[in-house]
Motif scaffolding. Structure first.
Motif, PDB file in Angstrom:
ATOM      1  N   THR A 167       0.837  -1.208   0.000  1.00 47.22           N
ATOM      2  CA  THR A 167       0.000   0.000   0.000  1.00 47.22           C
ATOM      3  C   THR A 167       0.865   1.248   0.000  1.00 47.22           C
ATOM      4  N   GLN A 168       1.895   1.242   0.841  1.00 40.61           N
ATOM      5  CA  GLN A 168       2.817   2.386   0.888  1.00 40.61           C
ATOM      6  C   GLN A 168       3.459   2.626  -0.478  1.00 40.61           C
ATOM      7  N   ALA A 169       3.917   1.542  -1.107  1.00 43.03           N
ATOM      8  CA  ALA A 169       4.559   1.657  -2.415  1.00 43.03           C
ATOM      9  C   ALA A 169       3.583   2.210  -3.449  1.00 43.03           C
ATOM     10  N   TYR A 170       2.325   1.776  -3.354  1.00 42.91           N
ATOM     11  CA  TYR A 170       1.314   2.234  -4.316  1.00 42.91           C
ATOM     12  C   TYR A 170       0.986   3.707  -4.102  1.00 42.91           C
ATOM     13  N   LEU A 171       0.912   4.125  -2.842  1.00 43.77           N
ATOM     14  CA  LEU A 171       0.645   5.528  -2.553  1.00 43.77           C
ATOM     15  C   LEU A 171       1.752   6.415  -3.098  1.00 43.77           C
ATOM     16  N   GLU A 172       2.991   5.943  -2.955  1.00 46.02           N
ATOM     17  CA  GLU A 172       4.143   6.747  -3.382  1.00 46.02           C
ATOM     18  C   GLU A 172       4.341   6.720  -4.895  1.00 46.02           C
ATOM     19  N   LYS A 173       3.980   5.581  -5.514  1.00 46.93           N
ATOM     20  CA  LYS A 173       4.178   5.461  -6.959  1.00 46.93           C
ATOM     21  C   LYS A 173       3.093   4.563  -7.542  1.00 46.93           C
ATOM     22  N   PRO A 174       1.869   5.074  -7.709  1.00 45.38           N
ATOM     23  CA  PRO A 174       0.783   4.259  -8.254  1.00 45.38           C
ATOM     24  C   PRO A 174       1.050   3.880  -9.708  1.00 45.38           C
ATOM     25  N   ASP A 175       0.458   2.756 -10.133  1.00 46.02           N
ATOM     26  CA  ASP A 175       0.665   2.296 -11.505  1.00 46.02           C
ATOM     27  C   ASP A 175      -0.311   2.944 -12.482  1.00 46.02           C
ATOM     28  N   GLN A 176      -1.099   3.882 -12.001  1.00 47.24           N
ATOM     29  CA  GLN A 176      -2.017   4.634 -12.845  1.00 47.24           C
ATOM     30  C   GLN A 176      -2.247   5.989 -12.194  1.00 47.24           C
ATOM     31  N   LYS A 177      -2.869   6.908 -12.910  1.00 39.63           N
ATOM     32  CA  LYS A 177      -3.142   8.223 -12.363  1.00 39.63           C
ATOM     33  C   LYS A 177      -4.248   8.126 -11.316  1.00 39.63           C
ATOM     34  N   VAL A 178      -3.958   8.539 -10.098  1.00 42.39           N
ATOM     35  CA  VAL A 178      -4.948   8.585  -9.028  1.00 42.39           C
ATOM     36  C   VAL A 178      -5.209  10.057  -8.719  1.00 42.39           C
ATOM     37  N   ASP A 179      -6.473  10.459  -8.769  1.00 37.58           N
ATOM     38  CA  ASP A 179      -6.813  11.880  -8.636  1.00 37.58           C
ATOM     39  C   ASP A 179      -7.178  12.295  -7.217  1.00 37.58           C
ATOM     40  N   LEU A 180      -7.650  11.338  -6.404  1.00 40.10           N
ATOM     41  CA  LEU A 180      -8.101  11.668  -5.056  1.00 40.10           C
ATOM     42  C   LEU A 180      -8.018  10.423  -4.186  1.00 40.10           C
ATOM     43  N   ILE A 181      -7.577  10.606  -2.936  1.00 43.25           N
ATOM     44  CA  ILE A 181      -7.534   9.497  -1.982  1.00 43.25           C
ATOM     45  C   ILE A 181      -8.393   9.863  -0.777  1.00 43.25           C
ATOM     46  N   VAL A 182      -9.213   8.903  -0.350  1.00 41.78           N
ATOM     47  CA  VAL A 182     -10.066   9.100   0.818  1.00 41.78           C
ATOM     48  C   VAL A 182      -9.766   7.993   1.830  1.00 41.78           C
ATOM     49  N   PRO A 183      -9.050   8.302   2.919  1.00 40.83           N
ATOM     50  CA  PRO A 183      -8.846   7.299   3.967  1.00 40.83           C
ATOM     51  C   PRO A 183     -10.013   7.298   4.947  1.00 40.83           C
ATOM     52  N   ARG A 184     -10.546   6.122   5.250  1.00 42.36           N
ATOM     53  CA  ARG A 184     -11.630   5.975   6.226  1.00 42.36           C
ATOM     54  C   ARG A 184     -11.120   5.076   7.341  1.00 42.36           C
ATOM     55  N   GLY A 185     -10.774   5.667   8.481  1.00 41.84           N
ATOM     56  CA  GLY A 185     -10.274   4.856   9.581  1.00 41.84           C
ATOM     57  C   GLY A 185      -9.717   5.719  10.695  1.00 41.84           C
TER      58      GLY A 185
END
Length: 398
Positions: A167-185
């Motif tokens: 998850t950390q790796a994906y947040l830092e370097k996603p394999d696609q364009k991510v426009d918005l992140i919503v953490p629920r927790g």
């Protein structure tokens, strides 16, 4: 994958999804039982959020049906004017693009939050917690069924089965364009996402909600509101954590004793400051840090305050920016409290437990934001949009 789904396609998927959940109740409950049997933690809030029962399934269905019947949030004109050179200029709502939702425990997020994001025209990436993996996979399987049945690509809803390192790796370097992140927790999850994310994050922050019992309060009302806000659902972010009691409240000691007795009936642990100390069955606060804490447990702090000014200062310093309520018959004091307390929702003579997308008429929520940009409080369908400028001309140059 098509870059845009029209409103008929989006609504059809949501309607199909509601029908599939209804006809697959047994499979959903069976998957959730596996998660419940595998969970051995002592966090009662986590366990409460993890469980799926008939009531929660009804809530999922109701949320999807409501979404399917709501107006399209896209293409809504917010502003328009005609330029002096003849160009037609307008501003309309538009989807973010790809929304990543990272959440703990709650399988219903896989339906409600994803449904809101999908209706808003966004591609959905879901990253649930390991504790709810069986429930989430069962629900995502239904999402894919609903998409295929309506000739829509499965890529519109994707489940990311990642561990923390992935998850950390994906947040830092996603394999696609991510426009918005919503953490629920919880706060640790939110801090983790904010630390590693490389795109905008909507923070669904801690509760740590306050009730202020003013000297002009209806004391019976105050008791009912406090007990409701504290004990009806301790796992909710809109649950009550702190009560501030006006030093000038008539028969203050009697009221406080009544409150303590009622809280004890629900086995609530009661911590008190110096101004409310001396009551049997309470423990005195030993660390100021407790005022910052969201409990999500049968635990509460009672404190004394001298006036409205001290109350507002205390809430604004320690609160989570979520919800705060004043109990009073004095409209002027209520207005001053509501105007000066810095929280997403402020209440007069009502429980904080109403801070919720469904209760606020939104039909559901993606999250409850304690940030001030771009939307504060419950984020519903009409808020999960950005905007775009449309300019129509006939050869104008500058």
């Amino acid at each position: 994958m098509s870059l845009f789904l029209n409103i008929a396609q989006r609504n059809a998927v949501l309607q199909t999804m509601a029908e599939l959940i209804n006809t697959n109740r047994t499979a959903i409950l069976k998957a959730n039982k596996k998660d419940m049997d595998a969970y051995h933690g002592e966090d009662i809030a986590m366990r409460d959020r993890l469980v799926v029962n008939d009531t929660k399934i009804e809530g999922m269905i109701e949320s999807l049906v409501h979404l399917a019947n709501q107006e399209d949030p896209l293409g809504v004109e917010r502003f328009q004017f005609t330029h002096e050179n003849g160009m037609q200029v307008s501003n309309k709502t538009a989807p973010f693009g790809t929304v990543l939702i990272i959440y703990e425990s709650r399988p219903d997020v896989t339906i409600e939050a994803a449904g809101i994001a999908f209706k808003s025209g966004n591609k959905i990436l879901l990253k649930g917690g390991k504790e709810s993996i069986q429930s989430n996979l069962a629900l995502v399987k239904l999402w894919h069924h609903a998409l295929r049945e309506n000739q829509v690509s499965n890529e519109w809803v994707t489940y990311l089965q990642f561990d923390r390192k992935q998850t950390q790796a994906y947040l830092e370097k996603p394999d696609q364009k991510v426009d918005l992140i919503v953490p629920r927790g919880g706060e640790r999850l939110i801090a983790f996402v904010k630390q590693h994310a490389t795109c905008p994050v909507i923070v669904s922050g801690r509760g740590n909600n306050f009730v202020f019992v003013d000297k002009d309060a209806d004391q019976e009302m105050a008791l009912e509101i406090i007990i409701n806000a504290k004990t009806t659902k301790i796992s909710a972010c809109n649950a009550l954590d702190k009560v501030l009691i006006d030093d000038n409240l008539p028969e203050r000691e009697k009221f406080t004793q009544q409150l303590i007795s009622k809280l004890k009936e629900s086995d609530v642990e009661i911590l008190v400051d110096q101004a409310v100390s001396g009551f049997e069955g309470t423990s005195k606060i030993t660390d100021e840090a407790i005022w910052f804490e969201e409990f999500l447990d049968y635990k509460i702090v009672l404190g004394g305050v001298k006036n409205l000014e001290e109350t507002v200062a205390k809430i604004n310093r320690y609160g989570g920016g979520h919800s705060a309520s004043i109990i009073t018959k004095n409209e002027e004091i209520a207005d001053a409290f509501m105007n000066n307390v810095d929280t997403a929702a402020v209440y007069h003579n009502a429980s904080t437990r109403f801070t919720d997308g469904g209760q606020f008429g939104l039909g559901g929520e993606l999250a409850i934001s304690t940030d001030k940009l771009h939307q504060r409080g419950p984020i519903g369908l009409q808020h999960l949009v950005t905007n775009k400028w449309y300019v129509k001309g006939n050869g104008q140059i500058r």
